[in-house]
Design an enzyme around this catalytic site. Structure first.
Site, PDB file in Angstrom:
ATOM      1  N   GLY A 149       0.829  -1.198   0.000  1.00  0.00           N
ATOM      2  CA  GLY A 149       0.000   0.000   0.000  1.00  0.00           C
ATOM      3  C   GLY A 149       0.864   1.247   0.000  1.00  0.00           C
ATOM      4  N   CYS A 150       0.247   2.385  -0.280  1.00  0.00           N
ATOM      5  CA  CYS A 150       1.004   3.638  -0.376  1.00  0.00           C
ATOM      6  C   CYS A 150       1.553   4.068   0.989  1.00  0.00           C
ATOM      7  CB  CYS A 150       0.147   4.731  -1.009  1.00  0.00           C
ATOM      8  SG  CYS A 150      -1.481   4.956  -0.247  1.00  0.00           S
ATOM      9  N   PHE A 151       0.697   4.132   2.012  1.00  0.00           N
ATOM     10  CA  PHE A 151       1.183   4.504   3.341  1.00  0.00           C
ATOM     11  C   PHE A 151       2.226   3.507   3.871  1.00  0.00           C
ATOM     12  CE2 PHE A 151      -2.659   7.272   3.887  1.00  0.00           C
ATOM     13  CZ  PHE A 151      -1.977   8.436   4.234  1.00  0.00           C
ATOM     14  N   THR A 153       4.343   1.730   2.190  1.00  0.00           N
ATOM     15  CA  THR A 153       5.610   1.939   1.481  1.00  0.00           C
ATOM     16  C   THR A 153       6.398   3.064   2.128  1.00  0.00           C
ATOM     17  OG1 THR A 153       4.761   1.125  -0.628  1.00  0.00           O
ATOM     18  CG2 THR A 153       6.636   2.624  -0.727  1.00  0.00           C
TER      19      THR A 153
END
Length: 346
Positions: A149-151, A153
């Site tokens: 996921g973005c967060f 990462t």
């Protein structure tokens, strides 16, 4: 040249995949698959793609995928990849799932946080978590990638070196996350409505964000000790970009200069992580539309804490860019291929 398909072709993650694949010498986009808009030209939805994509979007047909595609990106909401990937069993297709279907090792954890039936445990166990800088050797051997996921990462790249080097304690980690509106996807909601978002900042999913167990799972794996984090996300009035500002209790006496050197050593062979010099802290504009993660560090002697700021573009390093980086690793190509571009500024 490998043929590529994208399932879920009209979301922002898919559009970034299309943009980045245009410059990749080893991959050719063959199929864009959309359940809701098959038969339509993607340029009718995204006019900026006029003259780049000629074929209309297609309906999902498993057997034709097996014959025509070598690499398949799932730019889909949670709950879809876990149903399709098992149907590709026996094929040589490399699958990269940008949703959260395969990120959590425990099916019960997935069902609790995502509110959906989990993938079969056998499929979960076969997938490799695609945090490119931390698990490159496992990624090179994988056929199924669970893209982070973005967060997670941003948070994991910022925190893992501090845990590995025993700079911070395992307890008391606080993560303050802020993201642009594109992280919520293209479907409009009351939360992302212009008049609700403009000149405003909102905390959301407090205590319930699906990225909490993902962050904890992989921090625990690295630290080899159970880790619980306090993680709060905020929606901010910008289109793209993400920052995690993180706080950890120091485990030993150290200095900002010493920790920065440890981080620079940790990431010295990883071209997409840039560690700032002392006194310099990244902004989301510094990585806009790029696959970079920029990290700034300050050791606060007064409070006996370390402060780590980690920024990424949520649609690139947080989604499509890291997915392509993983495919590069899987196929033995240069890790930066198709991704080594200067961020867009201002």
């Amino acid at each position: 040249m490998k043929n590529v398909g994208i399932i879920g072709g009209t979301g922002y993650g898919a559009i970034e995949l299309i943009r980045l694949l245009q410059t990749h010498e080893h991959m050719q986009l063959k199929k864009i698959i959309s359940h809701s808009q098959h038969g339509e030209q993607i340029a009718a939805i995204y006019p900026h793609l006029t003259d780049f994509i000629e074929d209309p979007m297609q309906e999902l047909q498993i057997e034709s995928l097996k014959d025509e595609v070598d690499i398949l990106f799932f730019a889909t909401p949670a709950g879809i990849a876990k149903e399709i990937i098992p149907q590709l069993a026996g094929s040589t297709i490399q699958c990269i799932d940008l949703s959260g279907d395969l990120r959590l090792g425990s099916p019960s954890e997935y069902e609790y946080w995502y509110g959906k039936k989990a993938a079969p445990k056998q499929l979960i166990d076969k997938a490799v978590y695609g945090l490119s800088e931390i698990y490159p050797e496992q990624i090179k051997q994988a056929t199924i990638i669970s893209n982070p996921g973005c967060f997670p990462t941003s948070a994991l790249l910022g925190l893992i070196p501090a845990l590995e080097k025993k700079v911070i304690l395992e307890s008391g980690i606080v993560i303050d996350g802020k993201t642009g509106v594109s992280g919520a996807g293209r479907t409009p909601t009351a939360m992302t409505h212009y008049s609700e978002t403009n000149e405003n900042i909102k905390p959301y999913k407090i205590g319930k964000h699906q990225h909490i167990p993902e962050i904890e799972q992989y921090l625990t794996a690295q630290a080899k000790e159970p880790i619980t984090v306090a993680f709060t996300t905020h929606l901010v009035p910008m289109t793209r970009g993400l920052i995690c500002t993180m706080y950890g209790q120091l485990a030993k006496e150290t200095s900002t200069e010493e920790v920065i050197k440890q981080y620079q050593s940790f990431y010295e062979n990883h071209p997409f992580v840039r560690v700032r010099e002392e006194g310099s802290f990244p902004t989301t504009k510094d990585v806009y539309a790029s696959n970079y993660c920029d990290i700034g560090i300050h050791v606060d002697q007064r409070s006996n804490r370390i402060i780590i700021a980690s920024v990424i573009d949520n649609l690139v390093k947080g989604a499509a860019g890291q997915a392509i980086q993983n495919v590069n690793l899987m196929n033995g190509w240069e890790e930066t291929h198709g991704l080594h571009t200067i961020p867009v500024y201002p």
